[in-house]
Write an enzyme that holds these catalytic residues in place. Structure first.
Site, short mmCIF file in Angstrom:
data_model
loop_
_atom_site.label_atom_id
_atom_site.label_comp_id
_atom_site.label_asym_id
_atom_site.label_seq_id
_atom_site.Cartn_x
_atom_site.Cartn_y
_atom_site.Cartn_z
N GLY A 1 94.45 20.02 136.28
CA GLY A 1 93.74 18.74 136.85
C GLY A 1 95.29 17.26 137.20
O GLY A 1 95.34 16.33 137.47
N GLU B 1 94.37 27.74 137.36
CA GLU B 1 93.23 27.57 137.11
C GLU B 1 92.60 29.44 137.15
O GLU B 1 92.28 29.22 136.67
CB GLU B 1 92.29 26.88 138.09
CG GLU B 1 92.50 25.66 137.35
CD GLU B 1 93.27 24.54 138.66
OE1 GLU B 1 93.84 24.80 138.75
OE2 GLU B 1 93.60 23.35 138.27
N GLU C 1 96.24 17.36 139.95
CA GLU C 1 95.45 17.18 140.60
C GLU C 1 95.83 15.80 140.81
O GLU C 1 95.76 14.72 141.45
CB GLU C 1 94.01 17.85 140.86
CG GLU C 1 93.85 18.96 140.91
CD GLU C 1 93.75 20.33 140.60
OE1 GLU C 1 93.13 19.98 139.47
OE2 GLU C 1 91.31 19.44 141.42
N ALA D 1 93.71 20.20 132.63
CA ALA D 1 91.76 19.09 132.16
C ALA D 1 91.73 20.10 131.09
O ALA D 1 92.72 21.48 130.30
CB ALA D 1 90.99 20.01 133.13
N1 CAA Z 1 93.72 21.89 128.08
C1 CAA Z 1 94.38 21.55 126.35
N2 CAA Z 1 94.89 21.92 125.41
C2 CAA Z 1 95.91 22.03 125.94
C3 CAA Z 1 95.82 22.41 127.10
C4 CAA Z 1 94.90 22.66 128.54
N3 CAA Z 1 94.97 21.91 130.10
N4 CAA Z 1 97.66 22.74 127.50
C5 CAA Z 1 97.80 22.97 126.51
N5 CAA Z 1 97.22 22.51 125.22
C6 CAA Z 1 97.83 22.68 124.37
C7 CAA Z 1 97.84 23.86 123.81
O1 CAA Z 1 96.95 24.15 123.04
C8 CAA Z 1 98.77 23.45 122.34
O2 CAA Z 1 97.76 23.01 121.51
P1 CAA Z 1 98.40 23.24 119.88
O3 CAA Z 1 99.41 23.21 119.35
O4 CAA Z 1 96.91 23.00 119.06
O5 CAA Z 1 97.86 24.90 120.16
C9 CAA Z 1 99.71 22.65 122.77
O6 CAA Z 1 98.94 21.43 124.03
C10 CAA Z 1 101.12 23.04 123.16
O7 CAA Z 1 100.82 24.17 124.66
P2 CAA Z 1 101.59 24.95 124.42
O8 CAA Z 1 101.71 25.73 122.68
O9 CAA Z 1 100.98 26.16 125.31
O10 CAA Z 1 102.92 24.40 124.92
P3 CAA Z 1 103.97 26.21 125.80
O11 CAA Z 1 105.49 24.80 126.00
O12 CAA Z 1 103.66 27.19 124.72
O13 CAA Z 1 103.31 25.82 127.18
C11 CAA Z 1 101.76 25.13 128.87
C12 CAA Z 1 103.61 25.13 127.84
C13 CAA Z 1 102.74 25.96 130.39
C14 CAA Z 1 102.12 23.48 129.86
C15 CAA Z 1 100.68 25.41 128.53
O14 CAA Z 1 100.50 24.89 127.40
C16 CAA Z 1 99.52 26.11 129.62
O15 CAA Z 1 99.52 26.68 129.91
N6 CAA Z 1 99.15 25.55 129.57
C17 CAA Z 1 97.57 25.25 130.25
C18 CAA Z 1 98.04 25.16 131.78
C19 CAA Z 1 96.56 25.33 132.38
O16 CAA Z 1 95.97 26.32 132.61
N7 CAA Z 1 96.05 24.10 133.18
C20 CAA Z 1 95.27 24.48 134.03
C21 CAA Z 1 93.85 23.84 132.98
S1 CAA Z 1 91.98 24.27 134.05
C22 CAA Z 1 91.71 23.08 135.13
O17 CAA Z 1 92.53 21.92 135.15
C23 CAA Z 1 90.65 22.57 135.63
C24 CAA Z 1 90.95 21.75 137.29
O18 CAA Z 1 90.99 21.45 138.16
C25 CAA Z 1 89.91 20.11 136.60
#
Ligand code: CAA
Length: 258
Positions: free
Chosen positions: A109, A132, A112, A65
């Site tokens: 998400g 999460e 999911e 998400a």
């Molecule tokens: N939401 C918003 N933006 C996101 C994102 C997310 N879930 N995941 C990645 N991005 C964005 C980053 O902020 C970044 O944007 P900027 O260039 O503007 O800074 C861009 O995508 C590229 O990401 P990274 O630079 O972090 O890329 P990476 O290759 O270094 O890492 C990754 C990749 C491991 C997937 C890392 O991006 C990450 O850990 N993302 C978050 C994963 C996460 O925590 N997901 C759960 C979200 S909460 C949820 O989903 C709740 C639910 O159940 C409903």
């Protein structure tokens, strides 16, 4: 309809829907989820679509998400907006089969959403996770329930409590995905599977999907009775006659969805 966060191609009775927010690794914001639920409803009604493939990019199916969009929501807003509830319910109400073609990250998400599809075929670079807890929350689009049913309590707890990522090979061993294919061949392989499904009697396909999904909602006894009645009902279709007679006559069936 034109969408900003999705690309859609329809070919050979298969709709290929690509999530398209590369700048955020296909993070699921409200616009994307709303467009996706509209697109799936449209595909469900479209006679030129008999199977749907949902995919992302080579780097990410979806990284979860959208954290930027959620970060400052209050508890009242999350509750009053029914955060993700309506959109995910509309997605899972799709009657036609949906295959998730997952390459790269399918996190939070994203994992999911893949699990809300009917089955998952993934590339050998896929990484699944429910991270999460690292954000001070838990899964909110069905992850604690669907992942547990898919891979069992022990592995599901491990994923939800540690937030670790699961590689493709482990996901296949655990039963989260049905097949793993080389990343470069993901889309052609999944499209071939989808076309095979599209060739079959749509009545049989829709009812098979409904019966399998019923197994998650009811007791074994009720589920078996539901399946039995549906199976018996299919003898009222022309496609059943055609399918069985084609077999006996050693020819390919010509299903007409009747
Ligand atoms: N939401 C918003 N933006 C996101 C994102 C997310 N879930 N995941 C990645 N991005 C964005 C980053 O902020 C970044 O944007 P900027 O260039 O503007 O800074 C861009 O995508 C590229 O990401 P990274 O630079 O972090 O890329 P990476 O290759 O270094 O890492 C990754 C990749 C491991 C997937 C890392 O991006 C990450 O850990 N993302 C978050 C994963 C996460 O925590 N997901 C759960 C979200 S909460 C949820 O989903 C709740 C639910 O159940 C409903």
């Amino acid at each position: 309809m034109a969408y900003q966060t999705l690309n859609i191609e329809i070919d050979d009775y298969v709709a290929l829907i690509r999530l398209n927010r590369p700048e955020a690794l296909n993070a699921l914001n409200s616009q994307l989820l709303s467009e996706l639920s509209d697109a799936l409803q449209e595909a469900d009604k479209n006679e030129r679509v008999r199977c749907i493939v949902l995919t992302g990019s080579e780097k990410a199916f979806a990284a979860g998400a959208d954290i930027k969009e959620m970060a400052d929501k209050t508890g009242v807003e999350a509750y009053m907006d029914d955060l993700f509830g309506d959109q995910i319910d509309r997605i899972t109400a799709t009657r036609k089969p949906i295959i998730a073609a997952v390459a790269g990250y399918a996190l939070g998400g994203g994992c999911e959403l893949a699990m809300a599809c009917d089955f998952i075929i993934c590339a050998d670079n896929a990484k699944f996770g429910q991270p999460e807890v690292n954000l001070g929350v838990i899964a909110g689009i069905g992850g604690t329930q669907r992942l547990t049913r898919a891979i069992g309590k022990s592995k599901s707890m491990d994923m939800h409590l540690t937030g670790r990522f699961m590689e493709a090979a482990e996901a296949e061993r655990a039963g989260l995905v049905s097949r793993v294919v080389p990343a470069a061949k993901l889309i052609p392989e999944v499209m071939a599977v989808a076309r095979k499904i599209a060739e079959k009697s749509q009545i049989a396909i829709l009812t098979a999907k409904e019966c399998v999904n019923r197994s998650f909602e009811t007791t074994l006894r009720e589920g078996i009775l539901f399946e039995r009645r549906v199976f018996q009902g299919l003898f009222a279709t022309e496609d059943q006659k055609e399918g069985m007679h084609a077999f006996l006559e050693k020819r390919e069936p010509q299903f007409r969805d009747r």
